[in-house]
Structure formats: structure tokens, C-alpha cells
Design a protein around this motif. Structure first.
Motif, mmCIF file in Angstrom:
data_model
loop_
_atom_site.group_PDB
_atom_site.id
_atom_site.type_symbol
_atom_site.label_atom_id
_atom_site.label_comp_id
_atom_site.label_asym_id
_atom_site.label_seq_id
_atom_site.Cartn_x
_atom_site.Cartn_y
_atom_site.Cartn_z
ATOM 1 N N UNK A 200 -58.138 63.944 33.511
ATOM 2 C CA UNK A 200 -57.374 63.805 34.743
ATOM 3 C C UNK A 200 -56.317 64.856 34.955
ATOM 4 N N UNK A 201 -56.160 65.802 34.025
ATOM 5 C CA UNK A 201 -55.171 66.872 34.184
ATOM 6 C C UNK A 201 -55.705 67.942 35.135
ATOM 7 N N UNK A 202 -54.806 68.488 35.967
ATOM 8 C CA UNK A 202 -55.187 69.566 36.877
ATOM 9 C C UNK A 202 -55.115 70.899 36.146
ATOM 10 N N UNK A 203 -56.237 71.597 36.067
ATOM 11 C CA UNK A 203 -56.251 72.924 35.445
ATOM 12 C C UNK A 203 -57.140 73.851 36.249
ATOM 13 N N UNK A 204 -56.853 75.157 36.156
ATOM 14 C CA UNK A 204 -57.637 76.130 36.909
ATOM 15 C C UNK A 204 -58.802 76.642 36.068
ATOM 16 N N UNK A 205 -59.574 77.568 36.628
ATOM 17 C CA UNK A 205 -60.769 78.041 35.941
ATOM 18 C C UNK A 205 -60.461 78.800 34.661
ATOM 19 N N UNK A 206 -59.227 79.279 34.519
ATOM 20 C CA UNK A 206 -58.822 79.952 33.288
ATOM 21 C C UNK A 206 -58.403 78.962 32.210
ATOM 22 N N UNK A 207 -58.380 77.663 32.543
ATOM 23 C CA UNK A 207 -57.995 76.647 31.566
ATOM 24 C C UNK A 207 -56.513 76.403 31.474
ATOM 25 N N UNK A 208 -55.722 76.912 32.432
ATOM 26 C CA UNK A 208 -54.282 76.689 32.423
ATOM 27 C C UNK A 208 -53.947 75.415 33.190
ATOM 28 N N UNK A 209 -53.062 74.592 32.606
ATOM 29 C CA UNK A 209 -52.713 73.298 33.175
ATOM 30 C C UNK A 209 -51.483 73.421 34.078
ATOM 31 N N UNK A 210 -51.582 72.840 35.271
ATOM 32 C CA UNK A 210 -50.507 72.896 36.256
ATOM 33 C C UNK A 210 -49.379 71.950 35.844
ATOM 34 N N UNK A 211 -48.124 72.429 35.924
ATOM 35 C CA UNK A 211 -46.958 71.640 35.537
ATOM 36 C C UNK A 211 -46.145 71.235 36.760
ATOM 37 N N UNK A 212 -45.489 70.088 36.671
ATOM 38 C CA UNK A 212 -44.645 69.613 37.757
ATOM 39 C C UNK A 212 -43.582 68.667 37.243
ATOM 40 N N UNK A 213 -42.626 68.350 38.120
ATOM 41 C CA UNK A 213 -41.582 67.380 37.793
ATOM 42 C C UNK A 213 -42.069 65.979 38.143
ATOM 43 N N UNK A 214 -41.982 65.011 37.223
ATOM 44 C CA UNK A 214 -42.378 63.645 37.571
ATOM 45 C C UNK A 214 -41.400 63.028 38.570
ATOM 46 N N UNK A 215 -41.918 62.270 39.515
ATOM 47 C CA UNK A 215 -41.115 61.570 40.519
ATOM 48 C C UNK A 215 -41.031 60.108 40.111
ATOM 49 N N UNK A 216 -39.803 59.571 39.994
ATOM 50 C CA UNK A 216 -39.651 58.179 39.566
ATOM 51 C C UNK A 216 -39.907 57.228 40.736
#
Length: 457
Positions: free
Chosen positions: A120-136
Motif C-alpha cells: 500500500x505504499x506509494x512508490x515510483x518506478x525507480x522504487x523510491x517511496x513518497x513521504x508526507x506529514x501525517x494528518x491527525x
């Protein structure tokens, strides 16, 4: 001089060979999402033995320059998780979804072709995972957005089948001003209306309306809002459980009680809470423009955890909440957070970088805020594998910003940034560079002939 000419020719062969390599790299990446064109920059090599009367050839050297700051064309796609950046900045990614151990494993990219992996993690074709700030659950992100440790890999699949207890209830209602005040018949001293009289049905309310809240297990629970006029510009207002055995059973279902006072212009002015006992931090008469937001605990008989709920009645002196006009008493609107969430069926990302999970029961929830990283000199970034970039001395340190603020670009959902390579220009440069390489070989041939004549002499 012949040896110097040989050296100059060799430097040309080296430089133009590297130039052909740069051009070939550009050509093969013409369809790579977010790829930034690299250009060859040639500069002269000058030897220290030069003088007015004598020339000593030095040659040429090549330096590659990647035009990272150049904006590629944004093209529309059908995927909600394809992302582009309209303006300056980069997505923050890392090569693994594990926790950040150091700033060194943080990378930056404009290759926004992200898709969910098996976890379920968002990653691009290079295999890098997208990071973000969690919203409470209150819709807030961490206050220190410059702290990389607050960034998390974006994953919405873990929200499937979860529940969120109600924590905020915002009310807009009108209590009719021309009602006759009820001053006797209650359980208070002298028979006046007291806390709990509306809950116990000792006094018939002038207004009653039920709203739905949610416990931590996702079960819907009914709360009744009731009010009775007790004096000029004054109403007793109570909130109690529709089923007294379900919520706050020990108090007969009573959740909140107090006296609402209105101003001459019908706007709410104060709420004198008498149940539960007012805390020292709760203002009985807040200043003008201040929110009147009492809190109360909901203890559920179902076994769900006790929830502290904030009830927003509006701003003191304003008419944005509970009012007193000479029209029928009615609940205009109620905004209640909390819900039981079903299965995640999709993800939506807005222009300001808010990632929203969509559920099969029609609900949605904001779960992550995308950051944008900017640099003083993006053209000085270090190229990394997978069309990503790293910090260098030339680039300067990065700044984490929210999309559309502080010079950062906005997020373009369902879009991808095309490569900045101009294929026609690259082919033309390839021909010129190849001819320059051939010319450098002729220099070596000519210098060789000169040396051969010298040997014969």
C-alpha cells in the motif's frame, strides 16, 4: 610543440567522447518522467608556458551541467497518484519505507509516477517511496515541518476497517426569542430550572433535536440537544444521551448543561456551564470574538473508550453559531467528525498536496500532507540513481515547505512532468560533436606526421 599538439588533440578526444556520452544519455531518457537535460559545457585548458612570443597549446575540457531547474511539460494522465509539480521544488522520497535513520537517505525527485505497492505504499518506478506529514483526526499536521523525523511513507491501505471517535461537534441553531420564559417547576432552589431538568424530562423543552456521534468502535450514538427559555435573552441548554443507558449512564445520560446568554443583537455572548463542573480554564464569559467551546466526556456503556468532545457554539458577539432571532427554534446545521470507515477504494490528491483516502461507504478522510523541498541552487544538486537528486555543496541546504507557499510550486494531480530533452537539438548536437571528435583525430594524425619528419631528419 608537436607533443603539445598531440596532448591538445587527446584532450579533444576525451572531451568529445564525454560529450557524446552526455548526448546519448539525454536521447535514451527522452521518455523518462521528470528527467532533466544535461548539457556539455566546454572550456579551454591554458598552459603556464605561454608568452607573447611563444604559444603552447593546452586543449579543452568538458564539464556537464544538469538543468534541474528547467520545468518540463505537464501531461495529463488517468491515475490519481500520478503527480507533477507546477513550479519550483521536489517531492521528498527515500529508497525504503523504513524509519529515517539520517538525512543521508532522503532524496528529492520530480519523477511523480507513483503507484501503490503490495503493502500500500506509494512508490515510483525507480522504487523510491513518497513521504508526507501525517494528518491527525483534527486535521492538523506536525507543527515543525522542518523536522524530517515527522515525515512518513504514504500508505492509506492501513485505514481499511478503522473507526474514529467523535471529538468535535459544531452547531448552528436558532432559539426563538419571543418564547415565554419558564421560571418555575424545576428542581433547583425555589423551583427554578436546574441542570438535568431537561434530561430527566422534569421540564418540557422549547427546542429538542437529535444528532449522531460515533464512539471509538465506530458505533453510532444519539445525542439530544434541548433548550428552554428561562429569562430575557437567556436559555438553559442541555445535551444528553438519547438512550440514558448508552452514554453517561451514571448521570442519567446528561452530557452538558448550562445557561446561554444572548446579546441585544441576538448573537451568543456567554455560556455558564454548570455540568460538568466548570474547569478553571473554561471562560464563563469569553471576550468578544472568542469561541465558546465547552468540552464534555462521553462514557459509553458499549465498552468503547471515553471520548472528550468539544462543542462549538460560535464566537461571542457573533452570529456564526447558536443565535436568538424571533423565528422558529431549529437546528440549522451540525458538523460532527468521527465515523466508521469501510474499505479504501481510492486516493485523491489535491493541488495543495492533501492526500485523501476514499472509502466504499462514501466517506473520505484527509490522511497526509505532501511537502515540497526547495533549494537555493537546484542546478547544483547531485544526480542519483532513479532520476533522483541529493544535496551538495553547490545546491545549498533544502527547505521544507507546503505546496504553493514560500516560492514552492503546487502539486498537479493526475499529471506527469515530461523529460526536458529536445530530441531534434540532441541529434544536431550529436552530429557536431561527432565531427569535432573526427577533427581531433586529424590533429593527432598531423602531429604524428610532424614527429615522423623530425625522426627522418
Amino acid at each position: 610543440m608537436a607533443f603539445a599538439a598531440l596532448s591538445s588533440g587527446v584532450s579533444g578526444l576525451t572531451a568529445f567522447t564525454e560529450g557524446i556520452g552526455i548526448i546519448s544519455d539525454n536521447i535514451v531518457n527522452v521518455n523518462t518522467v521528470g528527467y532533466k537535460e544535461t548539457r556539455s559545457r566546454f572550456s579551454t585548458l591554458v598552459t603556464e608556458t605561454q608568452s607573447v612570443s611563444r604559444f603552447s597549446p593546452g586543449g579543452v575540457q568538458l564539464r556537464a551541467q544538469t538543468l534541474v531547474s528547467q520545468q518540463g511539460l505537464l501531461t495529463s494522465t488517468a491515475s490519481q497518484t500520478d503527480l507533477g509539480i507546477d513550479g519550483s521544488g521536489f517531492f521528498v522520497v527515500r529508497s525504503a519505507p523504513s524509519a529515517i535513520s539520517a538525512e543521508g537517505n532522503i532524496q528529492f525527485t520530480r519523477a511523480g509516477n507513483f503507484t501503490p505497492d503490495e503493502a500500500g505504499f506509494l512508490k515510483n518506478t525507480a522504487g523510491n517511496f513518497l513521504l508526507g506529514f501525517p494528518i491527525d483526526v483534527q486535521g492538523n499536521i506536525p507543527t515543525n515541518i522542518g523536522d524530517l523525523n515527522t515525515l512518513e511513507p504514504i500508505n492509506v491501505s492501513g485505514l481499511t476497517g478503522t473507526a474514529e471517535a467523535t471529538s468535535v461537534v459544531t452547531l448552528r441553531a436558532n432559539l426563538q426569542s419571543s418564547l415565554t420564559a419558564t421560571t418555575v417547576g424545576g428542581t433547583g432552589p425555589g423551583g427554578v430550572v436546574a441542570a438535568g431538568d431537561l434530561t430527566a424530562d422534569t421540564i418540557e423543552p422549547d427546542f429538542a433535536q437529535t444528532i449522531t456521534v460515533f464512539d471509538s468502535q465506530g458505533a453510532a450514538q444519539g445525542l439530544t440537544l434541548a433548550a428552554v427559555k428561562t429569562g430575557t435573552n437567556e436559555f438553559r441548554f442541555e445535551i444528553f444521551a438519547q438512550d440514558p443507558a448508552a452514554i453517561n449512564a451514571g448521570n442519567g445520560g446528561l452530557v452538558l448543561s448550562g445557561l446561554i446568554t444572548f446579546g441585544a443583537d441576538s448573537g451568543i455572548e456567554s455560556f455558564a456551564r454548570d455540568f460538568p463542573a466548570p474547569a478553571a480554564t473554561f471562560p464563563t464569559t469569553p471576550g468578544a470574538g472568542q469561541r465558546i467551546s465547552p468540552t464534555a466526556d462521553l462514557a459509553f456503556a458499549s465498552g468503547a473508550s471515553t471520548s472528550t468532545v468539544t462543542f462549538n457554539f460560535g464566537r461571542s458577539g457573533d452570529k456564526d453559531g447558536i443565535t436568538q432571532f424571533d423565528s422558529l427554534s431549529t437546528l440549522i446545521s451540525s458538523n460532527v467528525n468521527g465515523a466508521v470507515f469501510g474499505n479504501v477504494i481510492g486516493t485523491n490528491i489535491s493541488n495543495d498536496g492533501v492526500v485523501t483516502a476514499l472509502f466504499d461507504n462514501g466517506l473520505s478522510r484527509d490522511v497526509f500532507q505532501l511537502p515540497i523541498a526547495t533549494f537555493p541552487n537546484p542546478d547544483g544538486l547531485t544526480r542519483l540513481q532513479g532520476n533522483a537528486f541529493g544535496v551538495s555543496d553547490d545546491s545549498g541546504n533544502f527547505s521544507i515547505k507546503l505546496p504553493g507557499t514560500g516560492g514552492a510550486g503546487t502539486v498537479a494531480p493526475s499529471s506527469l512532468e515530461a523529460s526536458t530533452v529536445d530530441l531534434a537539438k540532441e541529434f544536431a548536437d550529436l552530429i557536431v560533436t561527432q565531427r569535432s571528435f573526427s577533427a581531433s583525430t586529424r590533429i593527432i594524425s598531423a602531429a604524428d606526421e610532424i614527429l615522423e619528419e623530425l625522426v627522418r631528419i
